[in-house]
Design an enzyme around this catalytic site. Sequence first.
Site, short mmCIF file in Angstrom:
data_model
loop_
_atom_site.label_atom_id
_atom_site.label_comp_id
_atom_site.label_asym_id
_atom_site.label_seq_id
_atom_site.Cartn_x
_atom_site.Cartn_y
_atom_site.Cartn_z
N HIS A 87 0.76 -1.12 0.04
CA HIS A 87 0.01 0.13 -0.05
C HIS A 87 0.77 1.25 0.15
O HIS A 87 1.82 1.37 0.96
CB HIS A 87 -0.84 0.16 1.19
CG HIS A 87 -1.84 1.25 1.28
ND1 HIS A 87 -3.03 1.14 0.45
CD2 HIS A 87 -1.64 2.37 1.87
CE1 HIS A 87 -3.43 2.27 0.76
NE2 HIS A 87 -2.85 3.18 1.39
N CYS A 88 0.89 2.12 -1.23
CA CYS A 88 1.81 3.21 -1.16
C CYS A 88 1.06 4.56 -0.55
O CYS A 88 -0.08 5.02 -1.15
CB CYS A 88 1.93 3.35 -2.79
SG CYS A 88 3.15 4.71 -2.85
#
Length: 130
Positions: A87-88
């Site tokens: 998850h950026c």
Amino acid sequence: CLLFYCLGLVSLCLVACSDPGIVKASGAGGLDGVGVERNGYAGVSSAENNITARAGWRYCDLCSVYQPPSAMHCPECNVCIEGYDHHCPWMGQCIGKKNFTSFMMFNCSWLFYLLYAIIWVTFLGQAGKK
């Protein structure tokens, strides 16, 4: 310089606005007429859970869907992502199977721009001072 900017901007928009590979439940209750399709994925038998387990598929209790072997549940987005990488926080989105290529294109574009800037400042910018 403008090329790197445009490439970075386009790839950033592609990553931020595209589907990362969210595993969705099929609209027909997850079962076709023969009983060989589950959540839009062919080959997952809904009749026997041991066939699903042997193929590497898992059931996600949080999403209520069957996950392919490469999928994981993202706690930030609260969905299962096929080909989950991470998850950026800067993109505000998961990086998965469907947007991984655009994500790598974005990373390469800013890295090449950084390399271009270092070379310009170190070698070409010094030539004007001599």
